[in-house]
Each structure stands twice: as structure tokens, then as C-alpha cells.
Design an enzyme around this catalytic site. Structure first.
Site, PDB file in Angstrom:
ATOM      1  N   TYR A   1       0.804  -1.225   0.000  1.00  0.00           N
ATOM      2  CA  TYR A   1       0.000   0.000   0.000  1.00  0.00           C
ATOM      3  C   TYR A   1       0.839   1.278   0.000  1.00  0.00           C
ATOM      4  O   TYR A   1       0.285   2.368  -0.095  1.00  0.00           O
ATOM      5  CB  TYR A   1      -0.881   0.027   1.254  1.00  0.00           C
ATOM      6  CG  TYR A   1      -2.270  -0.470   1.022  1.00  0.00           C
ATOM      7  CD1 TYR A   1      -2.480  -1.776   0.628  1.00  0.00           C
ATOM      8  CD2 TYR A   1      -3.371   0.356   1.199  1.00  0.00           C
ATOM      9  CE1 TYR A   1      -3.751  -2.255   0.427  1.00  0.00           C
ATOM     10  CE2 TYR A   1      -4.650  -0.113   0.996  1.00  0.00           C
ATOM     11  CZ  TYR A   1      -4.831  -1.416   0.609  1.00  0.00           C
ATOM     12  OH  TYR A   1      -6.090  -1.878   0.406  1.00  0.00           O
TER      13      TYR A   1
ATOM     14  N   LYS B   1       0.984 -13.836   5.613  1.00  0.00           N
ATOM     15  CA  LYS B   1       1.226 -14.822   4.549  1.00  0.00           C
ATOM     16  C   LYS B   1       2.727 -15.152   4.518  1.00  0.00           C
ATOM     17  O   LYS B   1       3.353 -15.178   3.450  1.00  0.00           O
ATOM     18  CB  LYS B   1       0.782 -14.245   3.186  1.00  0.00           C
ATOM     19  CG  LYS B   1      -0.709 -14.267   2.962  1.00  0.00           C
ATOM     20  CD  LYS B   1      -1.281 -15.672   2.768  1.00  0.00           C
ATOM     21  CE  LYS B   1      -0.876 -16.281   1.441  1.00  0.00           C
ATOM     22  NZ  LYS B   1      -1.422 -17.664   1.292  1.00  0.00           N
TER      23      LYS B   1
ATOM     24  N   ASP C   1      -5.182 -16.796   4.628  1.00  0.00           N
ATOM     25  CA  ASP C   1      -6.304 -17.467   3.950  1.00  0.00           C
ATOM     26  C   ASP C   1      -7.033 -18.416   4.909  1.00  0.00           C
ATOM     27  O   ASP C   1      -8.262 -18.458   4.955  1.00  0.00           O
ATOM     28  CB  ASP C   1      -5.846 -18.201   2.681  1.00  0.00           C
ATOM     29  CG  ASP C   1      -4.519 -18.910   2.840  1.00  0.00           C
ATOM     30  OD1 ASP C   1      -3.606 -18.323   3.435  1.00  0.00           O
ATOM     31  OD2 ASP C   1      -4.386 -20.049   2.390  1.00  0.00           O
TER      32      ASP C   1
ATOM     33  N   ASP D   1      -7.092  -4.973   4.939  1.00  0.00           N
ATOM     34  CA  ASP D   1      -8.160  -4.428   4.100  1.00  0.00           C
ATOM     35  C   ASP D   1      -9.219  -5.508   3.842  1.00  0.00           C
ATOM     36  O   ASP D   1     -10.416  -5.306   4.048  1.00  0.00           O
ATOM     37  CB  ASP D   1      -7.528  -3.966   2.777  1.00  0.00           C
ATOM     38  CG  ASP D   1      -8.429  -3.025   2.029  1.00  0.00           C
ATOM     39  OD1 ASP D   1      -9.526  -2.709   2.537  1.00  0.00           O
ATOM     40  OD2 ASP D   1      -8.053  -2.602   0.923  1.00  0.00           O
TER      41      ASP D   1
END
Ligand code: NAD
Length: 419
Positions: free
Chosen positions: A148, A218, A284, A308
Site C-alpha cells: 500500500y 502470509k 487465507d 483491508d
């Protein structure tokens, strides 16, 4: 005009603090009026008139552009810097050139590194999950780093070519599948940025007596950025917060040295002593788990992009954007901007039907941040009563059997009556 100050890391809030506010574009006009009405009443009630917020309007967005030809005047930034705590309605994003996003500009200027989104369910509100009462999560999303940061180059530009050249010829990178037609983005994740975010999350868990902090990442794929975030989080918990946390790494170490019973016994003891259990989860899997076993999670610390996605999914689980509050905070300088998380909703602006709860609950978070917890609690209780009785604006009422649809101003008036 009385100013909120920060002294030795603690906010010092006068009885009549000046709070700058941006009304916001579109539905901002309606939700700001409704919010201020409820907040003023709650504060007046809770402190018998001895405390009062002095609202100071500052300009941004379309309203500002029409009045001053500037989307974000320096006076507005100066007011948020000077008064520390402020609130804002949604802003129209300027189209073409200049400022990419007013929200991002405000966050960057004040280095508001935490995006805090508490997620809870109000009885009565329709939810797509079976047991929404089990949702009670507090998302700490890193606000200043990650993909970002906006460092990217479009395919075919001289910058993208130069970047590819450095990768290939100086760094020995051979993994870019289509070098001629690739765009590139850079994902900076620092130890300092990660630790200050996770520190805020641990301190929040301790202060609010919450049982657990989960670092969501992740790191299985992006080992040094997302994996770094996870590692620095554990390191911080095990050093700076050694007395108030117990981590999954520590649990695993005891398990392999002394066996599972010893590890479980230590975990139980840590819990009974009120320590925060720190673990981690791959992003995930986390999204799936929040739907299957939402009660497994409490405070969540995560990077910008994951945050987000997570914020929107969790908001949807408890009623959607009309009711999801948020704040951007720098816990070190004290600067904080509380905000509606939805946009300007141009399709319903001016119709007196918008749900004011996103901004109202954000303002309630603001009262908590200021330490005015009695006033904050009274609003939460009033909203619980409203939804239990099926009294809601159209966006929620349409899904609640036997409900009554209220206009924005009727909703605010009924909350004020309940207060
Ligand atoms: P939006 O959030 O404004 O609207 C999406 C949909 O949700 C619309 O149908 C709207 O009517 C509905 N909705 C939103 N808030 C609601 C509420 N409180 N009660 C009832 N219904 C509600 O998103 P958008 O249409 O993509 O964006 C419109 C404008 O807002 C754009 O200029 C965008 O850039 C801006 N925006 C600003 C912010 C911000 O300032 N924080 C955030 C998102 C979008």
C-alpha cells in the site's frame, strides 16, 4: 479552546476539549448531524453537564474544494495536529491528478500507523453467519507500509524497465516470467513498523482484558516481509511483554522439551494469570476460520493489504458497512482520527435514510479513547436496545422480521430518547 494533550504517553483530556471534525461529502452531512446530537446528549447525561465537546468544523473533500479550491487545506491538517483527536465523515475522492486519496494523505501526514476496527454483533441485526454472537474481534491493521505504500511502476515505463534491469543485472533475479510486460510494486515491511503496530495491539489486549492476540500473515509465501512481521511480533511479545504474554512458540518449546501435558499446564496457568496468548495464523486459513469458529479470535494484528480484506469480511459478518466503525491512531503521538468506514453513498445522499451507526460507533470509540467510558457505554447500550426492538434504518431494517424502518434523524432522535 481546550486542547487534548499527551503527557508521558497518556492522553490528558480537559472537560471541554475542542474536537475538529470534517462533516464529509454526500451522506456525511446527515450522519455527522445525527452523530453529534447523540454524542452531545450522552456526554451531557454521563457527566451531568460538567463535560462538553466543543466541535470545530474543518474542511476537506468536495465541500472544501467548492469553498477554497483546495481538497485538503493546510488549516485542516494543522487542526488535527494541534488538537490531537478528531473525527471525519466520508470524503469524495478527487478524480484525476493531485491527491490520490484524502484519507491516505491524512494518515500519512499524521503517521497514523494503526487502523483499528472493532467488530461485534448487535442482537437483532441480520447476519449471514449462524452464530454472530460469537464475533468479538478487534483488528489492528498496519496503516503505513506494505504494498500500500504506493511504490509501483506501470509495465513499459522507463522506471519499470530500469527496475527490471536492476533485478536482472544487479540482483541476479531470473524469476520474472514476462519481464518486458510486467508492472512492478514494492512491498516494504520494517521491523520498526511491525513492532509498533503489534505493540499497540498487545497493549490494547492487556488494557481491555482480552485473552488472545493473533498475528495474521502470509509468511509461508512472503518469508521476509509477512514472515518478518510474524517473527518480530513473537520477538516483541517474548521480550518487551514477557510478563504479560505467553506465546505459541513458548508453548511449542515446552511441548518438545517436556511433553504436551506440561505445555498445556503452562498455558492454563498463563491464562489464569490473565496473560495474553499470542499465536499466528496464515491469512487465507484465518478468513475461513473466522466464518467457522469466530470465537477463536479476539485481537488481530495484520499488515495493510490483509487488513483491508479482513476488515470487510468481518464487517459483513455483523451487518455490513453501515454499522462498521473505525479509527486511525498513532498511539505514540496521541493523534487519532475516527471515521465512518463507508463512502459518501451518493445514491442515497440527501434522502434522510442513511444509517448513521458507522460514524456514531466511531465517535463512541473516540469517547473510549478519551477515557470518557461512561458516555461511550451508554451509547452502546442504547444501540443494543434499538436493534433488539427492530428499530433501524432501511439498510438493516429490510432484513429484520417485524422491524420498523426509521429515517436517519428519527433513528438519532430515538437513541437520544433512550439515553
Ligand atoms: P459507498 O460506501 O459510498 O457506497 C456503497 C453502497 O453502500 C451504496 O449503495 C450506498 O448507498 C451504501 N451505503 C454506504 N454507506 C451506507 C450507510 N451508512 N447506510 C446505508 N447505506 C450505505 O461506496 P462507493 O459508492 O464506492 O463510493 C462513493 C464515494 O465515496 C467515492 O467518491 C469514493 O471514493 C468515496 N469513498 C470514501 C471513503 C472515505 O472517505 N472513507 C470510503 C469509501 C469510498
Amino acid at each position: 479552546m481546550s486542547k487534548i494533550k499527551i503527557e508521558e504517553g497518556r492522553l490528558v483530556v480537559p472537560n471541554n476539549p475542542t474536537i475538529p471534525f470534517i462533516e464529509g461529502d454526500g451522506v456525511g452531512v446527515e450522519i455527522t448531524a445525527a452523530t453529534q446530537k447523540v454524542i452531545n446528549k450522552a456526554v451531557d447525561n454521563a457527566y451531568k453537564g460538567s463535560r462538553k465537546i466543543e466541535w470545530l468544523e474543518v474542511l476537506a473533500g468536495e465541500k472544501s474544494f467548492n469553498a477554497t479550491q483546495s481538497w485538503l487545506p493546510n488549516e485542516t491538517l494543522d487542526a488535527f495536529k494541534e488538537y490531537l483527536v478528531g473525527i471525519k465523515g466520508p470524503l469524495t475522492t478527487p478524480v484525476g491528478g493531485g491527491i490520490r486519496s484524502l484519507n491516505v494523505a491524512l494518515r500519512q501526514e499524521l503517521d497514523l500507523y494503526v487502523c483499528l476496527r472493532p467488530v461485534r454483533w448487535f442482537r437483532g441485526v441480520e447476519s449471514p453467519i449462524k452464530e454472530p454472537q460469537k464475533v468479538d474481534m478487534h483488528i489492528f491493521r498496519e496503516n503505513t507500509e506494505d504494498i500500500y505504500a504506493g511504490i509501483e511502476w506501470y509495465a513499459g515505463t522507463p522506471e519499470a524497465k530500469k527496475f527490471m534491469d536492476i533485478l536482472a543485472n544487479q540482483m541476479g533475479v531470473t524469476k520474472v516470467r514476462f519481464p518486458e510486460t510486467s508492472s512492478f510494486g514494492v512491498k516494504p515491511v520494517s521491523e520498526e513498523g511491525s513492532k509498533r503496530l503489534i505493540k499497540a495491539a498487545i497493549e490494547y489486549a492487556i488494557e481491555n482484558k482480552l485473552p488472545k492476540l493473533t498475528i495474521v500473515h502470509k509468511g509461508n509465501i512472503m518469508k521476509f516481509t509477512e514472515g518478518g512481521f510474524k517473527n518480530w511480533g513473537y520477538e516483541l511479545a517474548e521480550t518487551e511483554f514477557a510478563d504479560s504474554t505467553f506465546t505459541r512458540n513458548q508453548y511449542e518449546a515446552i511441548k518438545s522439551a517436556e511433553g504436551v501435558d506440561a505445555a498445556n499446564a503452562t498455558l492454563s496457568r498463563a491464562k489464569s494469570e490473565g496473560k495474553v496468548y499470542v499465536d499466528d495464523c496464515i491469512a487465507d486459513a484465518f478468513l475461513q476460520n473466522t466464518l467457522l469458529t469466530p470465537e477463536s479470535y479476539s485481537v488481530i494484528a495484520t499488515l495493510n493489504l490483509n487488513g483491508d480484506y479482513i476488515s470487510d469480511q468481518l464487517a459483513a459478518m455483523v451487518g455490513g458497512i453501515g454499522i462498521a466503525p473505525g479509527a486511525n491512531i498513532n498511539y505514540m503521538s496521541g493523534h487519532a482520527i475516527f471515521e465512518a468506514t463507508h463512502g459518501t453513498a451518493p445514491d442515497i445522499a440527501g434522502e434522510n435514510c442513511v444509517n448513521p451507526c458507522s460514524l456514531l460507533l466511531s465517535a463512541t470509540m473516540m469517547l473510549e479513547y478519551m477515557g470518557w467510558k461512561e458516555a461511550a457505554n451508554s451509547i452502546t447500550v442504547a444501540l443494543e436496545r434499538m436493534f433488539e426492538r427492530g428499530r433501524a434504518t432501511h439498510d438493516l431494517a429490510r432484513f429484520i422480521d417485524g422491524s420498523t424502518t426509521l429515517t436517519t434523524s428519527q433513528f438519532a432522535d430515538e437513541v437520544v430518547e433512550l439515553l
